[in-house]
Every structure is written in C-alpha cells, then in structure tokens.
Enzyme design. Structure first.
Site, PDB file in Angstrom:
ATOM      1  N   CYS A  38       0.884  -1.161   0.000  1.00 55.93           N
ATOM      2  CA  CYS A  38       0.000   0.000   0.000  1.00 55.93           C
ATOM      3  C   CYS A  38       0.922   1.212   0.000  1.00 55.93           C
ATOM      4  O   CYS A  38       1.469   1.586   1.035  1.00 55.93           O
ATOM      5  CB  CYS A  38      -0.912   0.003   1.226  1.00 55.93           C
ATOM      6  SG  CYS A  38      -1.887   1.519   1.360  1.00 55.93           S
TER       7      CYS A  38
ATOM      8  N   CYS B 249      -0.720   4.344   2.171  1.00 59.03           N
ATOM      9  CA  CYS B 249      -0.896   4.282   3.637  1.00 59.03           C
ATOM     10  C   CYS B 249      -0.489   2.914   4.141  1.00 59.03           C
ATOM     11  O   CYS B 249       0.706   2.599   4.115  1.00 59.03           O
ATOM     12  CB  CYS B 249      -2.290   4.714   4.076  1.00 59.03           C
ATOM     13  SG  CYS B 249      -3.687   3.860   3.345  1.00 59.03           S
ATOM     14  N   SER B 250      -1.440   2.078   4.557  1.00 58.79           N
ATOM     15  CA  SER B 250      -1.059   0.809   5.182  1.00 58.79           C
ATOM     16  C   SER B 250      -2.151  -0.241   5.015  1.00 58.79           C
ATOM     17  O   SER B 250      -2.328  -1.080   5.872  1.00 58.79           O
ATOM     18  CB  SER B 250      -0.775   1.040   6.669  1.00 58.79           C
ATOM     19  OG  SER B 250      -1.852   1.759   7.260  1.00 58.79           O
ATOM     20  N   CYS B 251      -2.913  -0.184   3.913  1.00 54.99           N
ATOM     21  CA  CYS B 251      -4.028  -1.106   3.699  1.00 54.99           C
ATOM     22  C   CYS B 251      -3.535  -2.556   3.673  1.00 54.99           C
ATOM     23  O   CYS B 251      -2.527  -2.853   3.019  1.00 54.99           O
ATOM     24  CB  CYS B 251      -4.751  -0.768   2.403  1.00 54.99           C
ATOM     25  SG  CYS B 251      -5.442   0.891   2.444  1.00 54.99           S
TER      26      CYS B 251
END
Lengths: 213, 218
Positions: free
Chosen positions: A112, A115-117
């Site tokens: 991702c 962000c941090s999906c």
C-alpha cells in the site's frame, strides 16, 4: 460538525508537534486518560481489543484459508471466484477480498504505497516494515530488489505482479504448495504457511518442511 | 494532495527491516493506541478517508520519522482538536477541562465480541454505466486532486490496461471531505517499464485500483 479542511489540519499538526509530550508512550497515556475522563473511551474495551489482536486475529487465519485452498479444489474455486463469500466458512468477514495465486510462472506481492491497507481480518496487525517508507517506496519500482532483501530470488522469466492497495480491495496471496507435502493434512499444511508468504515477500515454502514435519 | 505520504517509487529510504520480530505490537503504547482507536466513541462525520487524509497531512519530517502507531496518535489528536472533542491543551495534559457533548457512550469490553467484524462494504449502487470495459487501454490523468486522493503520483500520465471493473465504490476524494458519493472502480495494470525508465525488459507489472475520474482513454 467537523470541518474537513486540509489546511486547518496541517496547522493543527504543527501546533500539536510543539505542545504534546515528547515521548510516544506519554502522548498515548495522555490521550487515553483524557478520553476516559471525557467518557468516550472505556479502558477495559481497549484491553479487550488488544487481546483479540494478540491472541485471536493473526496470520494463522490466513494460513488456514491457504491450506484449505491447497487440499480442496471446490473451496479454491470459490475462493478465487468470490473470496469474501468463501472465507465466511472460517467465520471471517472480509469485504472486497481479492485472492491472487502464485504459480511456477507468476509471483504476487502486495503493498500500500499511500498508507497501510492490509487484509487485517486474515493476517492481523501488519508488520511495521509494511507500513514504513522503505518497503512502500520500493515495492512498485524494484520488487525483485525488495524480494532479494527478504532472501527471495525470483527468476527473470517469472512475472512479478505487484498489487498496490489504493482502494478498499484487500489482497491475499496464495503461495505455491511445496512438493513433498502430498500426504499432509490441512492442519499440518497450515503450519507451513507464513505471514510473509501471504504478503508475497516469501515464495518457496519448501525450506520450512523440515521445521514443520 | 501531493503530500509526503505518496511514497511509490521514491528513492533513498534504504534497507527494509526484514528481521523485525513477528508479533502484533512491539511496545505496550502501540497496543494501547490501537485499542483506543477501536474502542473510542467518535463523531458521526468522521470516516476512514478523513482519517487517512489527516494522517497524510502530518508534518513531513514527523511522517517519515515517527513510529507508525505514533502517527495514528498524531492523526487522531488532530481530528479530536479539529472537531472540538478536546482542545490541544487537554490533549497535552491528559486532563479534561470541559465535558464533551453529543457523542454516544463508549464501547464496553462486552461489546468488543460483537464488534469484531471485518471491514464494512464500500460498494454502492449507482445509475450510470461504467465508461471503460475490461481490456480497454487507458491513460491516468496528469493532475491529482487538491485535497485527499488515492491517485498516486507515480501512475500519473501513464498508460495501462483495464483488468477488472468492481462496480461503484465510495469515492475517497469526496468522502474524505465529508461528501459520500460513489463512482466506478477499476483495476488497471501497468507494465513496469511504462512506470520507470530502468525497468525495460523486466517481466513485472503493477496493478492499481482506480476510480473512473482518474482515467481517460489512451
């Protein structure tokens, strides 16, 4: 009413930077005390959430799904056709699940960049490296270099597919079942499957056969 | 918005911490912050997209240097101050000066079992038919949005192939700013060599999820 304005938030961040306590542990402690006093956080619920994600929701769940896909062709077909429906067999709710399969010719890797999906309901809390700049910046530009850093060599004729999770779709990699595990049952196979193999930063699980057997 | 969070393809960040211990949380405060976010009673006009936007607006030096869950704290503190849930002074001291009104009571430990669901659905029904079909050649628009967007800089101006259509999903560029509407969502595949000059001849592809307004025929 929340004012959803970018510049207002940027200015608040600057102010917070100079006013909040210097250490993250102190900042979090102040936040929890404040929200408890305000009556909008119950610390016992915080404890309960931590316990769920420490004891229950982690990569073991993803490993069980992969092992089932390896031994049960009809489950595997359902998993690739509609992953969200298929993982309900395990009591897991994961909307917009996309399952991608490694083969002799294809290696999949998930990132991702924005962000941090991450498929948290199947793999738990993402590793810190997944959320930080080095991995996020390089995965979409030099995936073979990233894999090498994880000790993974992918031959030049194998296609590397990088999935950048820019929407709410969540990706799970099904790694290849290693040869020599033909007579293994589902539980034993699940122990072979690592978190990184389901993110795609590990490829060949044969090296783990001895450890698990 | 062209903030520091848009990291795809940037260089100079060095090695990945491949030896990180495999555990959910490395520090007790990380676990507390995770739990606070899950347990907190919040204003109804917050959304996941608003949270993402508030995180990406963290000062660039902090964004790149602070631990991940500290960034959550920073984003939540900003959202809390912005929505009038608490003041910056209260966030700094940890002590409440004024009561908060208009928020429901918090989740209890007993509620956590029932709340232990996965992510909600972001799919929506819309009347308009999708403009692009699977197999179409598309070009990503050159400009991003001035506010929140999920269009990474590295894909802008590049050509790809529509690999899948996922129906309509909530459009983050609007939702982050308080307006929920949906638009067709696609998966678009790009040859690595289309994205980066040094990637000629490599058997590598990158797949991105893109809303319709990010794309044009090309």
């Amino acid at each position: 009413m929340t004012k959803h304005d970018s510049n207002t938030i940027a200015n608040i961040h600057k102010e917070l930077h100079s006013h909040l306590p210097p250490e993250p542990a102190l900042r979090v402690k102040a936040l929890e005390s404040l929200l408890v006093e305000k009556g909008i956080v119950d610390s016992e619920a915080v404890d309960a959430w931590i316990e769920v994600y420490t004891e229950e929701i982690g990569p073991k769940r993803g490993a069980e799904i992969v092992a089932r896909a390896w031994i049960d062709p009809s489950f595997k077909a359902r998993l690739f056709d509609n992953g969200t429906e298929a993982v309900k067999d395990f009591g897991i709710e994961q909307e917009h699940l996309q399952v991608v399969e490694n083969t002799a010719d294809v290696h999949n890797m998930v990132v991702c960049t924005l962000c941090s999906c991450y498929p948290t309901s199947m793999l738990g809390i993402p590793p810190t490296w997944y959320k930080m700049a080095a991995y996020r910046s390089r995965a979409v530009r030099d995936p073979r270099g990233v894999l090498e850093e994880f000790g993974v060599e992918v031959a030049d004729d194998v296609e590397v597919r990088v999935w950048d999770s820019t929407a709410e779709l969540r990706y799970l990699v099904v790694p290849q079942r290693p040869a020599g595990t033909e007579d293994w049952d589902e539980q034993k196979l699940a122990r072979l499957v690592t978190r990184n193999s389901m993110i795609g930063t590990e490829r060949d699980l044969a090296a783990r056969i001895e450890e698990v057997a | 918005m062209d903030t520091i969070h848009d990291l795809g393809g940037r260089q100079g960040f060095g090695a990945i911490d491949v030896d990180e211990p495999e555990e959910a949380f490395h520090e007790p405060w990380e676990a507390r912050m995770f739990g606070i976010r899950r347990a907190m009673s919040r204003p109804a006009d917050w959304s996941l997209d608003w949270f993402r936007h508030c995180r990406e607006l963290i000062e660039p030096t902090d964004y790149l240097s602070r631990p991940y869950f500290d960034q959550w704290l920073q984003a939540y503190a900003a959202m809390i101050a912005n929505s009038g849930v608490a003041t910056i002074e209260e966030l700094a001291s940890g002590k409440a000066k004024t009561p908060v009104s208009g928020l429901p009571p918090p989740m209890t430990a007993a509620d956590v079992g029932g709340a232990r669901r996965g992510n909600p659905s972001f799919a929506r029904e819309i009347d308009e038919a999708p403009v692009f079909n699977v197999g179409d050649s598309v070009r990503v628009k050159i400009h991003g949005a001035p506010g929140h967007t999920r269009l990474p800089a590295y894909a802008r101006g590049r050509r790809g192939i529509v690999e899948a259509h996922h129906g309509a999903h909530v459009f983050p560029d609007a939702n982050a700013h308080g307006e929920e509407r949906a638009a067709p969502l696609y998966t678009v595949g790009f040859d690595m060599a289309e994205l980066w000059p040094e990637a000629q001849g490599r058997r590598e592809r990158v797949f991105l999820n893109m809303w319709e307004s990010y794309l044009e025929r090309g």
